[in-house]
Design an enzyme around this catalytic site. Structure first.
Site, short mmCIF file in Angstrom:
data_model
loop_
_atom_site.label_atom_id
_atom_site.label_comp_id
_atom_site.label_asym_id
_atom_site.label_seq_id
_atom_site.Cartn_x
_atom_site.Cartn_y
_atom_site.Cartn_z
N ILE A 19 0.84 -1.20 0.00
CA ILE A 19 0.00 0.00 0.00
C ILE A 19 0.88 1.26 0.00
O ILE A 19 0.61 2.22 -0.73
CB ILE A 19 -0.94 -0.03 1.23
N LEU A 65 11.57 1.85 12.16
CA LEU A 65 10.92 2.96 12.88
C LEU A 65 10.73 2.67 14.37
O LEU A 65 9.88 3.27 15.02
CB LEU A 65 9.55 3.23 12.24
N ASN A 95 0.95 -7.15 10.84
CA ASN A 95 -0.01 -7.95 11.61
C ASN A 95 0.75 -9.15 12.17
O ASN A 95 0.89 -10.18 11.53
CB ASN A 95 -1.17 -8.38 10.70
N TYR A 155 -1.68 -5.82 17.37
CA TYR A 155 -1.97 -5.16 16.10
C TYR A 155 -3.34 -4.49 16.15
O TYR A 155 -3.50 -3.32 15.80
CB TYR A 155 -1.92 -6.22 15.00
N THR A 190 -0.87 -7.51 -0.98
CA THR A 190 0.43 -6.85 -0.82
C THR A 190 1.43 -7.96 -0.43
O THR A 190 1.00 -9.09 -0.15
CB THR A 190 0.36 -5.83 0.33
P1 NAP Z 1 3.67 -4.68 3.52
O1 NAP Z 1 3.38 -5.33 2.24
O2 NAP Z 1 4.37 -5.46 4.58
O3 NAP Z 1 4.45 -3.31 3.32
C1 NAP Z 1 4.75 -2.53 4.48
C2 NAP Z 1 6.13 -1.93 4.39
O4 NAP Z 1 6.39 -1.26 5.64
C3 NAP Z 1 7.25 -2.97 4.24
O5 NAP Z 1 8.27 -2.41 3.45
C4 NAP Z 1 7.72 -3.16 5.69
O6 NAP Z 1 9.03 -3.68 5.81
C5 NAP Z 1 7.62 -1.73 6.19
N1 NAP Z 1 7.59 -1.66 7.65
C6 NAP Z 1 6.71 -2.27 8.48
N2 NAP Z 1 6.99 -1.97 9.76
C7 NAP Z 1 8.09 -1.17 9.72
C8 NAP Z 1 8.87 -0.54 10.73
N3 NAP Z 1 8.59 -0.67 12.04
N4 NAP Z 1 9.93 0.22 10.35
C9 NAP Z 1 10.22 0.37 9.03
N5 NAP Z 1 9.53 -0.21 8.03
C10 NAP Z 1 8.46 -0.97 8.39
O7 NAP Z 1 2.26 -4.19 4.21
P2 NAP Z 1 0.88 -3.68 3.58
O8 NAP Z 1 -0.03 -4.84 3.47
O9 NAP Z 1 1.14 -2.79 2.42
O10 NAP Z 1 0.34 -2.81 4.81
C11 NAP Z 1 0.50 -1.40 4.89
C12 NAP Z 1 -0.43 -0.88 5.98
O11 NAP Z 1 -1.78 -1.21 5.64
C13 NAP Z 1 -0.16 -1.47 7.36
O12 NAP Z 1 -0.33 -0.48 8.36
C14 NAP Z 1 -1.26 -2.51 7.50
O13 NAP Z 1 -1.62 -2.70 8.85
C15 NAP Z 1 -2.39 -1.84 6.74
N6 NAP Z 1 -3.40 -2.81 6.28
C16 NAP Z 1 -3.15 -3.66 5.23
C17 NAP Z 1 -4.13 -4.56 4.83
C18 NAP Z 1 -3.94 -5.49 3.66
O14 NAP Z 1 -4.89 -6.20 3.31
N7 NAP Z 1 -2.78 -5.53 3.03
C19 NAP Z 1 -5.35 -4.61 5.52
C20 NAP Z 1 -5.56 -3.76 6.58
C21 NAP Z 1 -4.58 -2.86 6.95
P3 NAP Z 1 9.21 -5.30 5.94
O15 NAP Z 1 8.76 -5.89 4.63
O16 NAP Z 1 10.64 -5.46 6.25
O17 NAP Z 1 8.31 -5.72 7.09
#
Ligand code: NAP
Length: 261
Positions: A19, A65, A95, A155, A190
């Site tokens: 995202i 972070l 999560n 989470y 994602t």
């Molecule tokens: P993703 O594919 O894991 O991408 C998230 C990015 O953020 C990754 O590059 C990850 O690094 C980085 N990251 C996470 N925690 C970090 C930290 N403490 N310090 C630095 N970098 C960090 O996740 P996503 O699915 O796009 O999710 C993005 C947001 O949307 C999150 O807040 C998630 O809770 C929310 N969300 C997503 C969904 C969904 O269906 N995908 C649903 C509800 C909410 P690493 O890869 O090294 O972890």
């Protein structure tokens, strides 16, 4: 519609994947300058190259972070590079399944630390610059804050707190004309979601079952659909919108459970 974002500077946490990546690309498409802040080094560098190859501008800050000082430094680096900040997208999160029955108090605390604290820290350090720019904040939360999921207390608590902070900051910062909104995604493919769905024995069947329960189009939400609303909320085109939670999920969370077309 021109969003008037040209050369405006936005920090996006977790901006290298999923995202966050889509938000970064949408900002770059609009001529804005995204600051990609997160720990995924290779993906960050690839994304920076892609944006610059296409004539855009961005800044890469590779960092985990987990400490407040990291957010302070990232804000300083951004201001050193561009002199101003027009908005913050708090997006990084994992999560991590720190639950109740299977969890421990230590894992719960760690999960809240990982998922919540940097949302506050980044806004805290960026605030003087957001006051100057009358900027905008978007917090990416999750449906788990509204529905629960089971087995992921840290989470879910963090995601709920992000929604509360959205309202709290909207009140506190209205006098500076800083707007604060939240996006609530549910099912978005994602890298993180892929890892989760692949943990099921029959992942494709599990995915098909989830999709069949999403009223609008029987499909996942795309990262680009989350990004489009986020970028609109960052722009002055949404100048009178603050303190709102936008549930972008094809009707998954709120539409009638009996709906089964
Ligand atoms: P993703 O594919 O894991 O991408 C998230 C990015 O953020 C990754 O590059 C990850 O690094 C980085 N990251 C996470 N925690 C970090 C930290 N403490 N310090 C630095 N970098 C960090 O996740 P996503 O699915 O796009 O999710 C993005 C947001 O949307 C999150 O807040 C998630 O809770 C929310 N969300 C997503 C969904 C969904 O269906 N995908 C649903 C509800 C909410 P690493 O890869 O090294 O972890």
């Amino acid at each position: 519609m021109d969003l008037h974002l040209k050369n405006k500077v936005f920090i996006v946490t977790g901006g290298a994947k999923g995202i966050g990546e889509a938000i970064v690309l949408e900002l770059a498409n609009e001529g804005a300058i995204p600051v990609i802040l997160g720990r995924s080094k290779k993906e960050s560098l690839d994304l920076e190259k892609k944006i610059k190859d296409e004539g855009g501008n961005c800044l890469n800050i590779i960092a985990d972070l987990s400490e407040a000082s990291v957010c302070e430094k990232a804000v300083q680096q951004t201001v050193d590079a561009f002199g101003e900040i027009h908005g913050v997208v708090n997006n990084a999160g994992v999560n991590d399944g720190a639950g109740l029955e299977e969890g421990t108090p230590e894992r719960f605390r760690k999960s809240v630390d990982t998922n919540l604290m940097h949302y506050y820290d980044l806004v805290y350090f960026a605030l003087p610059h957001l006051k100057e720019s009358k900027g905008a904040i978007v917090n990416i939360s999750s449906k788990t804050a509204l529905t629960g999921q089971g087995g992921t207390s840290g989470y879910a608590a963090s995601k709920g707190a992000q929604l509360a902070l959205t309202r709290e900051w909207a009140v506190e910062l209205a006098k500076y004309e800083i707007r604060v909104n939240a996006i609530v995604p549910a099912e978005v493919m994602t890298p993180q979601y892929r890892r989760w769905i692949d943990s099921f024995d029959d992942s494709e069947r599990s995915l098909a079952e989830i999709e069949s329960r999403i009223p609008l189009g029987k499909r996942m939400t795309t990262s680009e659909e989350i990004a489009a609303t986020t970028v609109f909320l960052l722009s002055k085109r949404s100048a009178h919108t603050t303190g709102q939670w936008f549930v972008i999920d094809g009707g998954y969370v709120h539409l009638d459970r009996a709906y089964n077309e």
